[in-house]
Design a protein around this motif. Structure first.
Motif, PDB file in Angstrom:
ATOM      1  N   PRO A 129       0.830  -1.099   0.175  1.00  0.00           N
ATOM      2  CA  PRO A 129      -0.049   0.034   0.060  1.00  0.00           C
ATOM      3  C   PRO A 129       0.752   1.170  -0.046  1.00  0.00           C
ATOM      4  CG  PRO A 129       0.247  -0.832   2.164  1.00  0.00           C
ATOM      5  CD  PRO A 129       1.023  -1.759   1.420  1.00  0.00           C
ATOM      6  N   GLY A 130       0.090   2.306  -0.200  1.00  0.00           N
ATOM      7  CA  GLY A 130       0.861   3.661  -0.021  1.00  0.00           C
ATOM      8  C   GLY A 130       1.513   4.097  -1.173  1.00  0.00           C
ATOM      9  N   GLY A 131       2.244   5.320  -1.063  1.00  0.00           N
ATOM     10  CA  GLY A 131       2.854   5.829  -2.174  1.00  0.00           C
ATOM     11  C   GLY A 131       2.335   7.055  -2.787  1.00  0.00           C
ATOM     12  N   ALA A 132       2.852   7.979  -3.532  1.00  0.00           N
ATOM     13  CA  ALA A 132       2.410   8.926  -4.174  1.00  0.00           C
ATOM     14  C   ALA A 132       2.260   8.603  -5.742  1.00  0.00           C
ATOM     15  CB  ALA A 132       3.040  10.105  -4.110  1.00  0.00           C
ATOM     16  N   SER A 133       1.170   8.864  -6.328  1.00  0.00           N
ATOM     17  CA  SER A 133       0.987   8.862  -7.774  1.00  0.00           C
ATOM     18  C   SER A 133       1.952   9.096  -8.729  1.00  0.00           C
ATOM     19  CB  SER A 133      -0.389   9.156  -8.314  1.00  0.00           C
ATOM     20  OG  SER A 133      -1.347   8.628  -7.650  1.00  0.00           O
ATOM     21  N   LEU A 134       2.654  10.120  -8.309  1.00  0.00           N
ATOM     22  CA  LEU A 134       3.804  11.074  -9.152  1.00  0.00           C
ATOM     23  C   LEU A 134       5.103  11.281  -8.471  1.00  0.00           C
ATOM     24  CD1 LEU A 134       1.541  13.365 -11.421  1.00  0.00           C
ATOM     25  CD2 LEU A 134       2.673  11.095 -12.126  1.00  0.00           C
ATOM     26  N   PRO A 135       6.131  11.381  -8.849  1.00  0.00           N
ATOM     27  CA  PRO A 135       7.319  12.037  -8.313  1.00  0.00           C
ATOM     28  C   PRO A 135       7.169  13.311  -8.534  1.00  0.00           C
ATOM     29  CG  PRO A 135       7.921  10.863 -10.413  1.00  0.00           C
ATOM     30  CD  PRO A 135       6.449  10.573 -10.307  1.00  0.00           C
TER      31      PRO A 135
ATOM     32  N   SER B 148       7.348  16.973 -10.130  1.00  0.00           N
ATOM     33  CA  SER B 148       7.077  17.287 -11.730  1.00  0.00           C
ATOM     34  C   SER B 148       8.336  17.487 -12.580  1.00  0.00           C
ATOM     35  CB  SER B 148       5.987  18.101 -11.855  1.00  0.00           C
ATOM     36  OG  SER B 148       6.623  19.656 -11.358  1.00  0.00           O
ATOM     37  N   ASP B 149       9.375  18.116 -11.878  1.00  0.00           N
ATOM     38  CA  ASP B 149      10.498  18.463 -12.547  1.00  0.00           C
ATOM     39  C   ASP B 149      11.759  17.195 -12.685  1.00  0.00           C
ATOM     40  OD1 ASP B 149      11.115  18.266  -9.934  1.00  0.00           O
ATOM     41  OD2 ASP B 149      12.807  19.898  -9.919  1.00  0.00           O
ATOM     42  N   GLN B 150      11.235  16.167 -11.905  1.00  0.00           N
ATOM     43  CA  GLN B 150      11.983  14.730 -11.694  1.00  0.00           C
ATOM     44  C   GLN B 150      11.301  13.718 -12.583  1.00  0.00           C
ATOM     45  OE1 GLN B 150      15.290  14.714 -10.960  1.00  0.00           O
ATOM     46  NE2 GLN B 150      14.938  16.664 -10.761  1.00  0.00           N
TER      47      GLN B 150
ATOM     48  N   SER C 240       3.070  10.046 -17.282  1.00  0.00           N
ATOM     49  CA  SER C 240       2.629  11.538 -16.905  1.00  0.00           C
ATOM     50  C   SER C 240       3.784  12.185 -15.953  1.00  0.00           C
ATOM     51  CB  SER C 240       1.328  11.321 -15.949  1.00  0.00           C
ATOM     52  OG  SER C 240       0.165  10.550 -16.571  1.00  0.00           O
ATOM     53  N   THR C 241       3.527  13.488 -16.248  1.00  0.00           N
ATOM     54  CA  THR C 241       4.485  14.404 -15.319  1.00  0.00           C
ATOM     55  C   THR C 241       3.775  15.408 -14.198  1.00  0.00           C
ATOM     56  OG1 THR C 241       4.175  15.858 -16.803  1.00  0.00           O
ATOM     57  CG2 THR C 241       5.959  14.527 -17.317  1.00  0.00           C
ATOM     58  N   VAL C 242       2.465  15.700 -14.538  1.00  0.00           N
ATOM     59  CA  VAL C 242       1.999  16.686 -13.478  1.00  0.00           C
ATOM     60  C   VAL C 242       0.527  16.119 -13.021  1.00  0.00           C
ATOM     61  CG1 VAL C 242       3.146  18.819 -14.158  1.00  0.00           C
ATOM     62  CG2 VAL C 242       1.039  18.028 -15.379  1.00  0.00           C
ATOM     63  N   ASP C 243      -0.148  15.194 -13.730  1.00  0.00           N
ATOM     64  CA  ASP C 243      -1.570  14.765 -13.505  1.00  0.00           C
ATOM     65  C   ASP C 243      -1.730  13.402 -13.909  1.00  0.00           C
ATOM     66  OD1 ASP C 243      -4.330  14.262 -13.701  1.00  0.00           O
ATOM     67  OD2 ASP C 243      -4.610  16.359 -13.628  1.00  0.00           O
ATOM     68  N   VAL C 244      -2.157  12.482 -13.028  1.00  0.00           N
ATOM     69  CA  VAL C 244      -2.064  11.104 -13.744  1.00  0.00           C
ATOM     70  C   VAL C 244      -3.238  10.985 -14.864  1.00  0.00           C
ATOM     71  CG1 VAL C 244      -1.504  10.071 -11.585  1.00  0.00           C
ATOM     72  CG2 VAL C 244      -4.036  10.559 -11.924  1.00  0.00           C
TER      73      VAL C 244
ATOM     74  N   GLU D  52      -3.574  12.936 -17.418  1.00  0.00           N
ATOM     75  CA  GLU D  52      -2.850  13.600 -18.799  1.00  0.00           C
ATOM     76  C   GLU D  52      -1.535  13.062 -19.109  1.00  0.00           C
ATOM     77  OE1 GLU D  52      -2.266  17.717 -17.880  1.00  0.00           O
ATOM     78  OE2 GLU D  52      -4.183  18.131 -17.114  1.00  0.00           O
ATOM     79  N   LEU D  53      -1.474  12.363 -20.415  1.00  0.00           N
ATOM     80  CA  LEU D  53      -0.524  11.617 -20.892  1.00  0.00           C
ATOM     81  C   LEU D  53       0.552  12.493 -21.261  1.00  0.00           C
ATOM     82  CD1 LEU D  53      -2.280   8.970 -23.001  1.00  0.00           C
ATOM     83  CD2 LEU D  53      -1.710   8.684 -20.782  1.00  0.00           C
ATOM     84  N   ALA D  54       1.793  11.760 -21.502  1.00  0.00           N
ATOM     85  CA  ALA D  54       2.926  12.450 -22.000  1.00  0.00           C
ATOM     86  C   ALA D  54       2.587  13.525 -23.056  1.00  0.00           C
ATOM     87  CB  ALA D  54       4.100  11.832 -22.131  1.00  0.00           C
ATOM     88  N   THR D  55       3.243  14.790 -22.996  1.00  0.00           N
ATOM     89  CA  THR D  55       3.029  15.623 -24.145  1.00  0.00           C
ATOM     90  C   THR D  55       4.133  15.175 -25.149  1.00  0.00           C
ATOM     91  OG1 THR D  55       4.581  17.115 -23.222  1.00  0.00           O
ATOM     92  CG2 THR D  55       2.289  17.782 -22.779  1.00  0.00           C
ATOM     93  N   VAL D  56       4.379  15.930 -26.100  1.00  0.00           N
ATOM     94  CA  VAL D  56       5.608  15.698 -27.145  1.00  0.00           C
ATOM     95  C   VAL D  56       6.719  16.121 -26.404  1.00  0.00           C
ATOM     96  CG1 VAL D  56       6.693  16.224 -29.152  1.00  0.00           C
ATOM     97  CG2 VAL D  56       4.156  15.804 -29.133  1.00  0.00           C
ATOM     98  N   ALA D  57       6.880  16.868 -25.663  1.00  0.00           N
ATOM     99  CA  ALA D  57       8.130  17.507 -24.838  1.00  0.00           C
ATOM    100  C   ALA D  57       8.412  16.512 -23.952  1.00  0.00           C
ATOM    101  CB  ALA D  57       7.951  18.738 -24.669  1.00  0.00           C
TER     102      ALA D  57
END
Length: 316
Positions: A99-105, A107-109, A236-240, A242-247
């Protein structure tokens, strides 16, 4: 909660736990599922486990073996507790509950963190010849399928993605999928094993360190460039949601090559971009066919991703 989840018989599940885990359940922690039913259970002996029930497939045994081997190698995944074993008309497996943990690291990492975790998995996974079959690959990764038509049959409900007469208006999606598939078929390399559903929802983080990877039914064998391209397009980088942008995808590919210690060739890089187009277009075609909003890919983004894949032109 799906009707499939509701259909799991509690008495039969309890008996399965006694037979394969040596202890019956005394409490249900959670229940979820779409293509599979996933049930968190507390057993009488105090252990917390997760039992996953899904239709039988020859690939499940290989997925469990891969998970077991990477766990033994120190990779952060739940410890498999059983092999695949029948449960009613389905097949079930059990693993330790993490259990536990965050959905994302942070955003800059995120690009670096997701890419390094993927590179480590590729390094630790066994070679395809060391496990039994991983066929058929899930539809969103099955660009090389042998079915009639452009799109393979999706998992779950019976939906025909190739019937343009029933649901017109997605010609640009078909064009994107076709061009991606043609690019992927134009070259190839030795297959390795990796995870084909590198969505944020399948990973959990402790700060910027990977806590656990879930969904080990999504193991496939394909070239490294294709596997990395799928992951680079899906994370994802900032929101689970929202899939990755081209960048974002470009940053993932750069970070992955740094983690493996060698750049991709121009051909490998183009195949990575093409694989990302395939998986996003497959999801987009399903969304269009069943009447959902198309969120997995836009026409302009498909055009740019195809350009980076080295195709002659983007969707018409």
């Amino acid at each position: 909660m799906s009707s499939r989840s509701d259909a799991v018989d509690p008495a039969r599940l309890a008996q399965w736990c006694k037979e394969h885990l040596g202890s019956p359940p005394v409490d249900e922690i959670f229940r979820s599922g779409h293509l599979a039913v996933v049930v968190g259970l507390r057993l009488a002996d105090g252990r917390d486990v997760v039992v996953k029930i899904r239709p039988d497939s020859p690939r499940i045994a290989a997925c469990v073996e891969i998970q077991r081997r990477v766990f033994q190698a120190g990779y952060p995944c739940p410890q498999p507790l059983t092999d695949a074993a029948p449960l009613g008309g389905d097949i079930a497996t059990a693993e330790a509950y993490v259990p536990g943990g965050a959905s994302l690291p942070s955003s800059d990492q995120a690009p670096r963190a997701f890419a390094e975790a993927f590179a480590r998995l590729i390094r630790l996974a066994p070679r395809p010849a060391e496990v039994s079959t991983l066929e058929p690959a899930p539809s969103w990764a099955a660009w090389d399928h042998a079915e009639d038509g452009l799109w393979p049959s999706p998992e779950g409900p019976d939906v025909n993605l190739n019937n343009l007469d029933e649901v017109p208006g997605a010609e640009w999606i078909d064009d994107a999928g076709r061009r991606a598939r043609e690019r992927l078929r134009a070259s190839g390399s030795e297959a390795v094993i990796g995870h084909c559903d590198w969505l944020a929802g399948n990973l959990r983080w402790s700060g910027d360190a990977l806590l656990v990877v879930h969904d080990w039914d999504s193991m496939i064998a394909d070239s490294e460039a294709v596997l990395v391209g799928l992951a680079a397009a899906l994370y994802s980088t900032v929101d689970v949601d929202e899939l990755a942008t081209v960048a974002d995808t470009e940053r993932f590919l750069v970070a992955y090559c740094q983690a493996r210690g060698r750049d991709f060739s121009a051909d490998e890089l183009e195949r990575s971009w093409a694989a990302g187009v395939w998986t996003r277009a497959d999801d987009a075609k399903y969304q269009h066919t069943v009447g959902q909003p198309i969120t997995s890919l836009s026409e302009s983004e498909a055009r740019e991703r195809l350009r980076r894949a080295g195709t002659d032109r983007g969707p018409s």
